[in-house]
Design an enzyme around this catalytic site. Structure first.
Site, PDB file in Angstrom:
ATOM      1  N   ARG A 313       0.830  -1.210   0.000  1.00  0.00           N
ATOM      2  CA  ARG A 313       0.000   0.000   0.000  1.00  0.00           C
ATOM      3  C   ARG A 313       0.863   1.257   0.000  1.00  0.00           C
ATOM      4  O   ARG A 313       0.467   2.287  -0.551  1.00  0.00           O
ATOM      5  CB  ARG A 313      -0.976  -0.002   1.169  1.00  0.00           C
ATOM      6  CG  ARG A 313      -2.021   1.108   1.074  1.00  0.00           C
ATOM      7  CD  ARG A 313      -3.117   0.962   2.110  1.00  0.00           C
ATOM      8  NE  ARG A 313      -4.133  -0.007   1.745  1.00  0.00           N
ATOM      9  CZ  ARG A 313      -5.257   0.290   1.095  1.00  0.00           C
ATOM     10  NH1 ARG A 313      -5.494   1.546   0.718  1.00  0.00           N
ATOM     11  NH2 ARG A 313      -6.151  -0.642   0.816  1.00  0.00           N
ATOM     12  N   GLU A 732      -9.523   5.852   7.011  1.00  0.00           N
ATOM     13  CA  GLU A 732      -8.092   6.096   6.860  1.00  0.00           C
ATOM     14  C   GLU A 732      -7.712   7.344   6.073  1.00  0.00           C
ATOM     15  O   GLU A 732      -6.737   8.020   6.443  1.00  0.00           O
ATOM     16  CB  GLU A 732      -7.442   4.874   6.203  1.00  0.00           C
ATOM     17  CG  GLU A 732      -7.481   3.643   7.067  1.00  0.00           C
ATOM     18  CD  GLU A 732      -7.011   2.415   6.316  1.00  0.00           C
ATOM     19  OE1 GLU A 732      -5.987   1.839   6.714  1.00  0.00           O
ATOM     20  OE2 GLU A 732      -7.673   2.032   5.329  1.00  0.00           O
TER      21      GLU A 732
END
Length: 779
Positions: A313, A732
């Site tokens: 990520r 997030e």
């Protein structure tokens, strides 16, 4: 319906329980009669061979019922979530201070603790690698290098009129959830067990308990009632404590509870991954990036945990929201003799974004351009400027609109001029202003995890029980799912009881993580609701004499007459055809008499996503969340003290399911991100002992660190197709906004250097700021 429960000002479903103390967490649950307590035996050295473990004295202590070591495990001694390199109890060698060697079961927690302290362990100490650099030098890496390539980065770099190179490092971060890890295991009959666990991933806890016990999953039930915060720290790390309690329960035949105090929790559990990235960038005179090369290193700690996915990520977000025409990215996970680092809000994305945001500020200062203008020049746009480094097409980049609206509403240009004037007039106090945008991908990057299930039961009185695989950690997922369920069934929130997340209701679920809890579980809830509504429409049609040509639209007059039945003020829908109506309750009762099934399962899997890691290309994300934050700070160059004067945030929520909850998530994420970037520093001794293991030594943001002026707005006209009721994820992405405080501090530090770029550590603690100011002033 008289008022839709969606986008309404709905309180958190546990709000009253939270503020009155009536909300029950795992450690609040009373032990069954005869219940016992567990306490871990922890390693005292950072690396060493285990020569012997002697539990003789411990087992003889009053109140100690059992001391369990590797030889007492009936199944296998592994709890690694992806790679089996993490034993429950260390065997042969220890790899970090605090690694678990065993567990002591006692009549009380104190008895178990005394037993753990009495276990004698002899080691042959070995050289420990405590930093990422030391681990890399030793070549102790995990898996293959993850590579992404597009274009010819080397040739474009060589041809670029301007080039810069540098290194950006970011520190770890303690999760510091209010509720530390806890679990309660209750043995049942015929080799069964029920485990109450403070976990984001009940299905994984179920699987690991079963594997360590040598049982099938069907014999293990895991319930996650609620968590007092998690932030990723209970995605995998909670399994260790649930398994320890379960092992103790099976060994003794009695219920066992384990609870970690703050010191133990901080010492024995992993944190956010520290990262170091070496980068090189080529750019033109307008600040537009022509070539970008980066080697990204993640400190995994002593075991793999989720490090490879977190590293992935970071690479996916190395571009943030900017088109990179020629790019070469390498990602490498490195082992060190520190606690096994794990998921944390953002999951590697923020560590990747920090690098390019730092580089863009360097570019702007080298060229004498406005940093916001440089960012705007590099945004994704129309083809051919619409392809990510992993070859996913960006079809809806909203950050051009976001930045334009935010800079206009927050008066960026006049404030920039005012700050420059202030800095010219003040020698020792400088102000800084910085904008940081975000493009955050939404989906689990491991494709098969993008699935969810739900189970709805409607009782003959019209009340509803709602089950799904998502867990509640304070973020409001349960509330949102109740809103979706109410909307799609056509009932009031008062009809719905949200059940605790339970593996015997919805099996094989994914963690509540990756900001996808509402996306995945909401679609599954809607699917189950659609099944029930289709069945009930037939019943209502028969009752009204109109077949299935009936609609749910008008408020039920019975509820208007009896408002006490709907304390949230949202009456149930009625089934209507022509000038006749029947209530929800009447239809449900008739369905029961007609032997119509009044329970339904729902399922959802995210469509169209894939990724080929070997080729470094694919479509790992279903969509992206956009937004930007503008932060203003004031820095005292004599003391390193600073304050955040103001922050303005414009966030892309799509059509928010619950605006009050979502605003709270944005504000909280910003503060947590600011803490990571400016306050929270993990300090370890040369022996590998964590020195910052309590609030007295580890500083998280307090109320005084929050600006008096924090302006949050959601992007208007931002409906997202293909997601639950047009909404977008919120957990997030706004964490990245905290980076704006760090870049604003860097701007203020540069003012001490006459506008030249000055490196600023992350976290930018008071000490780091003083060092940077000294560097800026040539000291």
């Amino acid at each position: 319906m008289s008022q839709s429960p969606l986008a309404a000002r709905v309180p958190h479903e546990s709000a009253v329980g939270h503020v009155t103390g009536r909300a029950v967490y795992v450690d609040d649950m009373p032990l069954p009669v005869g219940g016992l307590h567990a306490y871990p035996v922890a390693a005292a050295v950072a690396r060493g061979r285990i020569l012997s473990v002697d539990a003789t004295v411990a087992r003889a202590l009053p109140g100690v019922r059992a001391v369990l070591l590797p030889g007492d495990i009936p199944g296998h001694n592994q709890i690694g979530p992806a790679i089996h390199d993490e034993p429950l109890f260390a065997e042969g060698e220890v790899f970090t201070v605090g690694q678990q060697l065993g567990v002591v079961i006692g009549d009380s927690r104190d008895a178990a603790r005394r037993g753990a302290e009495a276990v004698v362990v002899r080691y042959q100490e070995l050289p420990a690698r405590l930093t990422l650099a030391e681990g890399l030098a030793a070549g102790d890496t995990i898996g293959e290098v993850h590579r992404m390539r597009r274009g010819d980065a080397d040739a474009a770099m060589a041809a670029a009129p301007h080039r810069l190179a540098g290194t950006v490092s970011s520190g770890g971060q303690e999760h510091f959830y209010l509720e530390t890890h806890s679990a309660l295991a209750i043995p049942g009959e015929d080799h069964t067990i029920t485990v109450y666990s403070s976990t984001q991933h009940p299905a994984e806890v179920q699987a690991l308990v079963a594997e360590v016990l040598g049982w099938s999953k069907a014999r293990v039930t895991v319930i996650s009632p609620r968590m007092g915060g998690a932030f990723g720290g209970k995605e995998t790390q909670g399994a260790r404590w649930a398994v320890s309690a379960a092992l103790g329960a099976v060994a003794t035949g009695r219920a066992v509870k384990i609870w970690l105090d703050r010191d133990l929790d901080m010492v024995m559990n992993g944190r956010r991954h520290p990262f170091t990235t070496d980068y090189e960038v080529g750019f033109d005179g307008a600040g537009r990036i022509l070539s970008w090369k980066a080697r990204i290193f993640a400190d995994a700690g002593w075991a793999s945990d989720l490090s490879l996915a977190i590293l992935d990520r970071a690479l996916y977000h190395a571009d943030n929201t900017y088109f990179l025409p020629h790019v070469a990215l390498d990602g490498i996970a490195v082992k060190t003799n520190t606690p096994s680092n794990t998921a944390y809000r953002g999951f590697g994305g923020p560590q990747g974004i920090l690098v390019i945001e730092t580089a863009l500020d360097r570019i702007a200062r080298q060229l004498g351009l406005d940093p916001v203008a440089v960012r705007q020049a590099n945004l994704y746009g129309e083809a051919p400027r619409d392809l990510t480094p992993y070859h996913q097409e960006i079809t809806d980049c909203r950050n051009g609109r976001v930045i334009a609206e935010l800079t206009d509403e927050a008066h960026y240009a006049p404030r920039r001029e005012a700050i420059d004037a202030f800095n010219r007039e003040h020698e020792w106090v400088k102000r800084g202003l910085a904008l940081v945008p975000v493009k955050f991908g939404i989906s689990f990057t491991v494709t098969f995890l993008n699935q969810a299930g739900a189970f709805l039961t409607v009782y003959s009185d019209g009340s509803v029980q709602l089950n799904h695989g998502g867990t509640e950690m304070g973020q409001g997922l349960y509330t949102k799912m109740m809103q979706v369920c109410a909307q799609d069934l056509g009932v009031s929130l008062a009809h719905i009881r949200h059940m605790h997340t339970n593996t015997d209701k919805v099996p094989n679920t994914s963690a509540t993580a990756a900001s996808s809890g509402a996306d995945l579980n909401g679609q599954a809830v809607a699917d189950a609701a659609a099944t029930l509504v289709a069945r009930l429409r037939e019943v209502a049609g028969r009752m009204l004499g109109h077949g299935t040509d009936v609609v749910q639209t008008a408020a039920d007059p019975a509820y208007d007459a009896r408002p006490e039945q709907a304390p949230d003020g949202r009456p149930a829908w009625a089934w209507v055809a022509a000038d006749r109506a029947v209530s929800w309750e009447a239809v449900v009762l008739q369905a029961y008499f007609d032997r119509v099934q009044l329970s339904a399962t729902g399922f959802y899997r995210t469509p169209g996503i894939w990724y080929d890691r070997s080729r470094g290309r694919g479509k790992p994300f279903y969509y992206f969340v956009y937004g930007a934050a503008l932060a203003e700070v004031e820095l005292n160059g004599l003391t390193g003290e600073w304050k955040l004067r103001r922050v303005d945030i414009l966030h892309d929520m799509g059509d928010s399911l619950s605006p009050d909850l979502d605003r709270g998530q944005v504000e909280g994420a910003f503060v947590q991100g600011m803490g990571w970037m400016t306050l929270e520093e993990l300090v370890t001794s040369e022996a590998g002992v964590l020195l910052t293991h309590a609030p007295s030594t580890y500083k998280i943001p307090a109320i005084g660190d929050v600006p008096e002026q924090i302006n949050v707005r959601f992007l208007r006209d931002a409906h997202q197709d293909g997601v639950i009721h047009g909404s977008k994820a919120v957990g997030e992405p706004p964490f990245v906004y905290g980076m704006a405080a760090h870049r604003a501090l860097a701007d203020a530090v540069s003012a001490f250097a006459g506008g030249a770029f000055v490196e600023l550590a992350a976290p930018a603690t008071n000490e780091a700021l003083l060092r940077a100011v000294g560097q800026a002033r040539g000291r």
